[in-house]
Motif scaffolding. Structure first.
Motif, PDB file in Angstrom:
ATOM      1  N   LEU A 199     -13.737   8.072   4.054  1.00 10.80           N
ATOM      2  CA  LEU A 199     -12.387   8.859   4.145  1.00 10.80           C
ATOM      3  C   LEU A 199     -11.345   8.461   4.318  1.00 10.80           C
ATOM      4  N   LEU A 200     -11.009   7.562   5.226  1.00  6.58           N
ATOM      5  CA  LEU A 200      -9.951   6.726   5.478  1.00  6.58           C
ATOM      6  C   LEU A 200      -8.507   5.869   4.239  1.00  6.58           C
ATOM      7  N   THR A 201     -10.035   4.980   3.448  1.00  3.74           N
ATOM      8  CA  THR A 201     -10.133   4.479   2.613  1.00  3.74           C
ATOM      9  C   THR A 201      -9.272   5.009   1.385  1.00  3.74           C
ATOM     10  N   TYR A 202      -9.600   6.389   1.256  1.00  3.29           N
ATOM     11  CA  TYR A 202      -9.129   7.548   0.195  1.00  3.29           C
ATOM     12  C   TYR A 202      -7.875   8.001  -0.052  1.00  3.29           C
ATOM     13  N   HIS A 203      -6.908   7.855   1.884  1.00  2.00           N
ATOM     14  CA  HIS A 203      -5.684   8.056   1.556  1.00  2.00           C
ATOM     15  C   HIS A 203      -4.874   6.823   1.271  1.00  2.00           C
ATOM     16  N   PHE A 256       1.340  -0.695  -0.354  1.00  2.00           N
ATOM     17  CA  PHE A 256       0.343   0.087  -0.143  1.00  2.00           C
ATOM     18  C   PHE A 256       0.906   1.300   0.217  1.00  2.00           C
ATOM     19  N   THR A 257       0.238   2.204  -0.123  1.00  2.00           N
ATOM     20  CA  THR A 257       1.251   3.950  -0.675  1.00  2.00           C
ATOM     21  C   THR A 257      -0.277   4.163  -0.242  1.00  2.00           C
ATOM     22  N   VAL A 258       0.297   4.937   1.431  1.00  2.00           N
ATOM     23  CA  VAL A 258      -0.639   5.722   2.164  1.00  2.00           C
ATOM     24  C   VAL A 258      -0.352   7.230   2.538  1.00  2.00           C
ATOM     25  N   PHE A 259      -0.948   7.631   2.692  1.00  2.00           N
ATOM     26  CA  PHE A 259      -0.999   9.359   2.129  1.00  2.00           C
ATOM     27  C   PHE A 259      -1.816   9.780   4.077  1.00  2.00           C
ATOM     28  N   ALA A 260      -0.917   9.510   4.961  1.00  2.00           N
ATOM     29  CA  ALA A 260      -0.663   9.802   5.975  1.00  2.00           C
ATOM     30  C   ALA A 260      -1.339  11.697   6.665  1.00  2.00           C
TER      31      ALA A 260
END
Length: 188
Positions: free
Chosen positions: A109-113, A76-80
């Protein structure tokens, strides 16, 4: 962009792959030390949990029931978003999202990141440059984020037209990579 140096799993794999079987026997202690170092990195959830700047994100992930998913194989790539990013969200909205009745919205919302696959900062900048200054990222929730450059900074534009600046990049985890952002991006 800032870059955090955290031991990479790739380093352990590269070291292990370098030698013939006889060399591996001679360097077992070194390979084990590097492998243990890479394992210490942990999953995306472990890395976020280990940093107090992500406590709101970790609480939201737990409330949404996404802990096991983001601790999965990935990559995964997460924009945190940091705590400061979440502080920009109206308190009433944030508190509402943390209720059981709003769990689906919180998950969205979270999976949009989260973007499937592992995209490091250099690859993202290259994709932006290769696509006339704008690159669209498909998120896990099915939405899109648009990445552009403002000088050396990567800017994400969300479906609502809001923007977030990537403030740190390539925080490695065993199942992907984290890029830190200064604003919560909204799916619509």
């Amino acid at each position: 962009m800032k870059k955090f140096a955290i031991p990479a799993l790739a380093s352990a794999l590269a070291l292990a792959a370098c030698g013939s079987p006889a060399e591996v026997d001679d360097t077992t202690a070194d390979t084990e030390a590097v492998s243990a170092e890479a394992t210490d990195t942990g999953t995306i959830v472990d890395v976020a949990s280990g940093n107090e700047d992500f406590s709101t994100l970790v609480t939201a992930v737990t409330t949404a029931g996404l802990g096991n998913t983001l601790a999965g194989d990935g990559p995964f790539t997460v924009f945190a978003p940091t705590n400061a990013a979440f502080a920009k969200v109206p308190e009433e909205t944030l508190n509402g999202l943390m209720t059981p009745e709003m769990k689906d919205d919180l998950v969205g919302l979270l999976t949009y990141h989260v973007v499937p696959g592992e995209t490091n900062a250099a690859a993202l900048v290259q994709a932006i440059n290769d696509n006339d200054g704008s690159y669209e990222l498909g998120t896990v929730n099915g939405g899109k984020l648009t990445a552009t450059l403002d000088g050396e900074n990567v800017i994400l534009t969300d479906a609502a037209g809001g923007t977030a600046t990537v403030t740190a990049t390539d925080v490695e985890a065993s199942n992907g990579v984290i890029h830190v952002i200064d604003t919560v991006v909204m799916p619509g």
